[in-house]
Write an enzyme that holds these catalytic residues in place. Structure first.
Site, PDB file in Angstrom:
ATOM      1  N   SER A 291      35.544  29.362  43.052  1.00  0.00           N
ATOM      2  CA  SER A 291      35.208  30.507  43.902  1.00  0.00           C
ATOM      3  C   SER A 291      34.515  31.559  43.060  1.00  0.00           C
ATOM      4  O   SER A 291      34.630  31.573  41.836  1.00  0.00           O
ATOM      5  CB  SER A 291      36.471  31.098  44.523  1.00  0.00           C
ATOM      6  OG  SER A 291      37.185  31.887  43.576  1.00  0.00           O
ATOM      7  N   ASP A 292      33.786  32.465  43.715  1.00  0.00           N
ATOM      8  CA  ASP A 292      33.340  33.649  42.999  1.00  0.00           C
ATOM      9  C   ASP A 292      34.525  34.601  42.890  1.00  0.00           C
ATOM     10  O   ASP A 292      35.564  34.411  43.536  1.00  0.00           O
ATOM     11  CB  ASP A 292      32.147  34.296  43.700  1.00  0.00           C
ATOM     12  CG  ASP A 292      31.228  35.021  42.718  1.00  0.00           C
ATOM     13  OD1 ASP A 292      31.715  35.458  41.658  1.00  0.00           O
ATOM     14  OD2 ASP A 292      30.031  35.157  43.012  1.00  0.00           O
ATOM     15  N   TRP A 293      34.370  35.641  42.088  1.00  0.00           N
ATOM     16  CA  TRP A 293      35.484  36.533  41.760  1.00  0.00           C
ATOM     17  C   TRP A 293      36.144  37.085  43.039  1.00  0.00           C
ATOM     18  O   TRP A 293      35.541  37.848  43.778  1.00  0.00           O
ATOM     19  CB  TRP A 293      34.991  37.686  40.889  1.00  0.00           C
ATOM     20  CG  TRP A 293      36.071  38.601  40.397  1.00  0.00           C
ATOM     21  CD1 TRP A 293      36.830  39.444  41.147  1.00  0.00           C
ATOM     22  CD2 TRP A 293      36.508  38.772  39.051  1.00  0.00           C
ATOM     23  NE1 TRP A 293      37.714  40.138  40.355  1.00  0.00           N
ATOM     24  CE2 TRP A 293      37.530  39.742  39.064  1.00  0.00           C
ATOM     25  CE3 TRP A 293      36.124  38.200  37.840  1.00  0.00           C
ATOM     26  CZ2 TRP A 293      38.184  40.164  37.902  1.00  0.00           C
ATOM     27  CZ3 TRP A 293      36.770  38.620  36.684  1.00  0.00           C
ATOM     28  CH2 TRP A 293      37.788  39.586  36.716  1.00  0.00           C
ATOM     29  N   GLY A 294      37.374  36.649  43.283  1.00  0.00           N
ATOM     30  CA  GLY A 294      38.140  37.171  44.401  1.00  0.00           C
ATOM     31  C   GLY A 294      37.641  36.761  45.769  1.00  0.00           C
ATOM     32  O   GLY A 294      38.120  37.294  46.785  1.00  0.00           O
TER      33      GLY A 294
END
Length: 753
Positions: A291-294
Site C-alpha cells: 500500500s502507499d503510506w496509510g
C-alpha cells in the site's frame, strides 16, 4: 544468540530436495519450495507480521523504547510481526534492526528495508522528469543502477521507484517524479529504470528491488490536486495509464505500490479490478503489492469503509499484500481470518509473494549482505557515482530558445552577470525527494560557472524565491514582496556583456502534495526578469524547476532559454558545461509546456473532435482568448547545431512496416538528435489520437553528416486496446510522421492489411 530454527530448516530443505538450479525456471521452483517450507513453519500471527511494514520509529543507536507506540512496535519486531521497515538507513542502523528480526524472533525471517530512492541516495541525479528529457535509455538505466549501488551500500534493499504514472497536468507536483505525458516513452523509461535498479542479479549487494507505482491512474487526479479523485474512461485507462505498468511487470519488477486515489468510485488500495483481475490475473504478476503510506486506513476518509477492520478486510481481498503504516493488518487480520471473513489462503498468497522477494534478494542466505561498513565508505559519494550523475545531468538539459546564437557563451573576454537566488542555491537542485542527501551538497550554478576563470563573473542575488527555510513536510513560503536586492542585480546587468538569470522553483515547490494553480515564475521573479531586461536585453534564462512553467513573456523577449530542471548533485557543473558549449544540449521535452493554465490538460496526442479547425466561423473546438497550440510541444528541444529531415520512405514486409528517413546535421558543430516517429491510425473502431509516438532513436552527427535511420513498426505499435481491455490490430490507412518533435510536418502514409 537464539537458535534460528528457520535457517536450519532452509539448510535441511536444500540438502533433501533442492538441487542446484540448472536454469531460470528451475531456480524459481527452488525458491517456491523454500518459500513453502518457511510458510509451513509460520503461525497465522507470524504470517500477518510479514504483511506489516513500519516506518523507522526509534533511534536505533539509543535506548530501547520502553513505552507507548514505539515500544509496541519494538515488541512486534522481536516477535517476528514485522516484515519490512522503511526509512531506516545507514549500515549501523539497518544492521541493528535486522539483528533483532533475525536473532531474536522465533523464526528469524529477515526484514526487507525500503526507502524512497527516487533519483539517487546521497548523490542525487536529476529528478525523473529531467532524466526523461534525455531520451537516453542507457543513461537512465545507468543512473538507476548508480542510485541502487549507493543505496544498497547504505543497507537499503528496496526502493519505492520508479513512478510510472502518466500525467497531462503540470499543476500536479508529482510530474517531477515521472516520465511525463507519453505512454510509449514512459513505458521505455519504466523498463530502463527497473532494469537499472534490479540489475541482472537481484541477489547482488549492489541492486535493489524496484517498485512500480502508483497503481493506478494517480497522475490523472482531478484539477491536478494531489490525492484527488480520478475519473477516466476505459480507453484512457487501457491505452494511456496501464501500459507503463505492464512494461514494468514484463521487465520483472518485483513489487507494485497501489495509489491514493479512487478509480470508478473505488479506492485503488481496495480495488480488486486493478489488483486481482488485471495485475495478478491477466498479467500474472508474481511479486507483491504494498500500500502507499496509510492508504488502507485512508479508505475510511474516502467513505468506502466504516472502520479499520473493514479496511483490512477489503484491502487484503482486493490484493494489497503489505500494509504501509496503517496498522490495519497487524491489528485486524487475525480476527478476520478466525471469524471466517478472510480466507487464510489469501494470507498465504500474500506472504508467499513477500518471502519470494526476500529469497530473490538473498536475504535468507545472508541477512546482513547489505550491511558492509567498508562498502558503505567506499561507494557512497564515490567518483564513479558523481561522474554518472554529471553525465545524465548534462543529457537532461533542454535548449528551448537561442536567438542570435547567444549561446554558447564565450570562454574568455566576456563580463557576465549571474543573477537569481537559485544561482547560488546548493539545496534546491537536489529536488524534492532528497531524503538521504546532505544539505547544501549540490554544486551550484555559481560554483560551476566560477570554474571558467577567463571571464569576469559578477553574482547578484536579485531576489530570493522563498522566505525562510524549506523542508519536505511544510509549505514553501514564497517571496512576494522583498525587492530590496533588485538594485544590485540591475547594476550588475548594466556592467555586463551578457546576463545569465537562474529562475524557477525551489526544490520543495514540486513533488508530493505540491500542487499549484499557477505555473508562472513564483513570487517576484518575473518582476526581476523584466527589470533586468530594461537595462540589458542580452539575457540567458536558465530554468530550475520540477514541472512545465508558463513563461510566455520570456519566450517573446528573452533571446536564450535553457530548461535545466533540478539536476541533482552535479547541477552547477552540468549547466556551466552546456552554457559554455563543452556539452552540446540534446534534451527533448517529455511534457508539453502550456501557454496558460487554462489550456490544461494539454498534450500532443489529443483526439480530433467532430469539429476540428481552424475555421473562419466560431463553431470549432478552440478558445476565444488563447490559441490551442502549446508554448513548447512534447519532444521539442534545440541544439547548438541544426538538423534536417528528408527522403522519408515506407515499405511493408508482411506484418512489419519499415520507415526510413535521412537526417543531416546542417550546422557547424557535432550534435545529438532524438529522431522521433509518430503514427496516426486514420479510421478505427475506437477513435485514435492525431499523433502517437511509436519509435525514437538518439543519434550523433558530425557537421554535414547524414545518417539513415530505420524504424520497424509491428502489430504491437499499430494496435491498441479496445474498451474491454483486449488488444486489437485493425487494417486500414496510417499516417507516419518523422522529425525532431511532435510538431513535425514530414509525413507519408501506408495501408496496413
Amino acid at each position: 544468540m537464539k537458535k534460528n530454527t528457520l535457517i536450519i530448516s532452509i539448510i535441511l530443505l536444500a540438502i533433501i530436495g533442492c538441487q542446484k538450479s540448472t536454469g531460470i525456471k528451475e531456480g524459481r521452483k527452488d525458491i517456491d519450495r523454500k518459500v513453502d517450507s518457511v510458510l509451513n513453519l509460520m503461525t497465522l500471527e507470524e504470517k500477518i507480521g510479514q504483511m506489516n511494514q513500519y516506518n523507522g520509529f526509534w533511534d536505533v543507536t539509543g535506548p530501547v523504547p520502553s513505552d507507548g507506540d514505539a515500544a509496541k512496535k519494538y515488541e512486534h519486531l522481536r516477535k517476528g510481526l514485522v516484515g519490512s521497515m522503511l526509512n531506516v538507513r545507514g549500515v549501523a542502523n539497518v544492521k541493528k534492526v535486522q539483528k533483532i528480526a533475525v536473532e531474536e524472533s522465533r523464526l528469524g525471517i529477515p526484514l526487507i528495508i525500503g526507502f524512497d530512492v527516487i533519483h539517487g541516495y546521497e548523490t542525487q541525479s536529476p529528478i525523473p522528469i529531467a532524466e526523461s528529457a534525455s531520451w537516453d535509455l542507457e543513461a537512465i538505466k545507468k543512473s538507476a543502477a548508480m542510485a541502487a549501488k549507493e543505496a544498497a551500500a547504505a543497507g537499503i534493499n528496496w526502493t519505492f521507484a520508479p513512478m510510472v504514472d502518466i500525467s497531462r497536468d503540470p499543476r500536479w507536483g508529482r510530474v517531477m517524479e515521472g516520465a511525463g505525458e507519453d505512454t510509449f516513452l514512459g513505458s521505455k523509461i519504466a523498463v530502463a529504470r527497473v532494469k537499472g535498479f534490479q540489475g541482472e542479479d537481484l541477489s547482488s549487494p549492489a541492486t535493489l528491488a524496484a517498485c512500480a507505482k502508483h497503481f493506478a491512474a494517480y497522475g490523472f487526479a482531478e484539477s491536478g490536486k494531489d490525492y484527488n479523485t480520478v475519473d477516466v474512461g476505459t480507453s484512457t485507462l487501457y491505452n494511456t495509464i496501464l501500459p507503463p505498468f505492464k512494461a514494468a511487470k514484463d521487465a520483472d519488477v518485483k513489487t507494485f505500490m497501489n495509489a491514493f486515489n479512487e478509480l470508478n468510485g473505488i479506492p485503488a488500495t481496495g480495488n480488486a479490478f486493478l489488483q486481482r483481475e488485471i495485475l495478478k490475473g491477466r498479467w500474472n504478476f508474481k511479486g507483491f503489492v504494498v500500500s502507499d503510506w496509510g492508504s488502507i486506513m485512508e479508505m475510511m476518509a474516502h467513505g468506502y469503509v466504516k472502520d479499520k477492520k473493514d479496511a483490512a478486510d477489503l484491502a487484503v481481498k482486493a490484493g494489497s499484500d503489505m500494509d504501509m503504516e496503517s496498522y490495519a493488518y497487524i491489528n485486524e487480520l487475525a480476527e478476520l481470518v478466525n471469524d471466517g471473513s478472510v480466507k487464510e489462503s489469501l494470507i498465504d498468497d500474500a506472504v508467499r509473494r513477500i518471502l519470494k522477494v526476500k529469497f530473490e534478494l538473498g536475504l535468507f542466505e545472508d541477512p546482513y549482505k547489505y550491511c558492509n561498513e567498508e562498502r558503505e565508505k567506499s561507494v557512497i559519494g564515490s567518483k564513479e557515482i558523481q561522474e554518472a550523475a554529471l553525465d545524465i545531468a548534462k543529457k537532461s538539459i533542454v535548449l528551448l530558445k537561442n536567438e542570435n546564437k547567444v549561446l554558447p557563451l564565450k570562454k574568455s573576454g566576456q563580463k557576465i552577470a549571474l543573477i537569481g537566488g537559485l544561482a547560488a542555491d546548493k539545496n534546491s537542485p537536489l529536488g524534492s525527494w532528497r531524503l538521504a542527501a546532505k544539505d547544501n551538497s549540490a554544486i551550484s550554478v555559481l560554483e560551476g560557472m566560477q570554474k571558467y576563470k577567463e571571464n569576469e563573473l559578477i553574482y547578484a542575488e536579485g531576489a530570493s524565491v522563498a522566505v525562510g527555510a524549506t523542508n519536505f513536510i511544510n509549505e514553501v513560503q514564497v517571496n512576494l514582496t522583498d525587492t530590496s536586492k533588485f538594485n544590485k542585480a540591475i547594476e550588475a546587468a548594466k556592467k555586463s556583456d551578457v546576463v545569465v538569470m537562474v529562475l524557477g522553483e525551489v526544490g520543495f515547490q514540486s513533488g508530493e502534495a505540491r500542487s499549484s494553480t499557477s505555473l508562472d515564475l513564483p513570487g517576484i521573479q518575473q518582476e526581476l526578469l523584466e527589470a533586468v531586461y530594461q537595462v540589458n536585453k542580452n539575457i540567458v534564462l536558465v530554468l530550475n524547476n520540477g514541472r512545465p512553467l508558463t513563461i510566455n513573456w520570456a519566450e517573446m523577449n528573452i533571446p536564450a532559454i535553457v530548461e535545466a530542471w533540478q539536476l541533482g548533485s552535479q547541477t552547477g557543473n552540468a549547466v556551466a558545461q552546456v552554457l559554455y558549449g563543452d556539452y552540446n544540449p540534446s534534451g527533448k521535452l517529455p511534457m508539453t509546456f502550456p501557454r496558460s493554465v487554462g489550456q490544461i490538460p494539454i498534450y500532443y496526442n489529443y483526439k480530433n473532435t467532430g469539429r476540428p479547425g481552424p475555421k473562419k466561423e466560431v463553431f470549432w473546438s478552440h478558445y476565444q482568448d488563447e490559441t490551442n497550440k502549446p508554448l513548447y510541444p512534447f519532444g521539442y528541444g534545440l541544439s547548438y547545431t541544426t538538423f534536417s529531415y528528408n527522403d522519408i520512405q515506407v515499405s511493408t514486409q508482411g506484418k512489419n512496416v519499415k520507415v526510413i528517413v535521412n537526417v543531416t546535421n546542417t550546422g557547424e558543430v557535432e550534435g545529438k538528435e532524438v529522431v522521433q516517429l509518430y503514427i496516426r491510425d486514420m479510421i478505427a473502431s475506437v477513435t485514435r489520437p492525431v499523433k502517437e509516438l511509436k519509435g525514437f532513436e538518439l543519434i550523433t552527427l558530425k557537421p554535414k553528416e547524414t545518417k539513415t535511420v530505420t524504424f520497424t513498426l509491428t502489430e504491437k505499435e499499430l494496435g491498441f486496446f479496445n474498451n474491454t481491455g483486449a488488444f486489437i490490430v485493425e487494417p486500414g490507412e496510417f499516417k507516419v510522421f518523422v522529425g525532431g518533435s511532435s510538431d513535425t510536418s514530414l509525413e507519408t502514409s501506408f495501408d496496413f492489411l
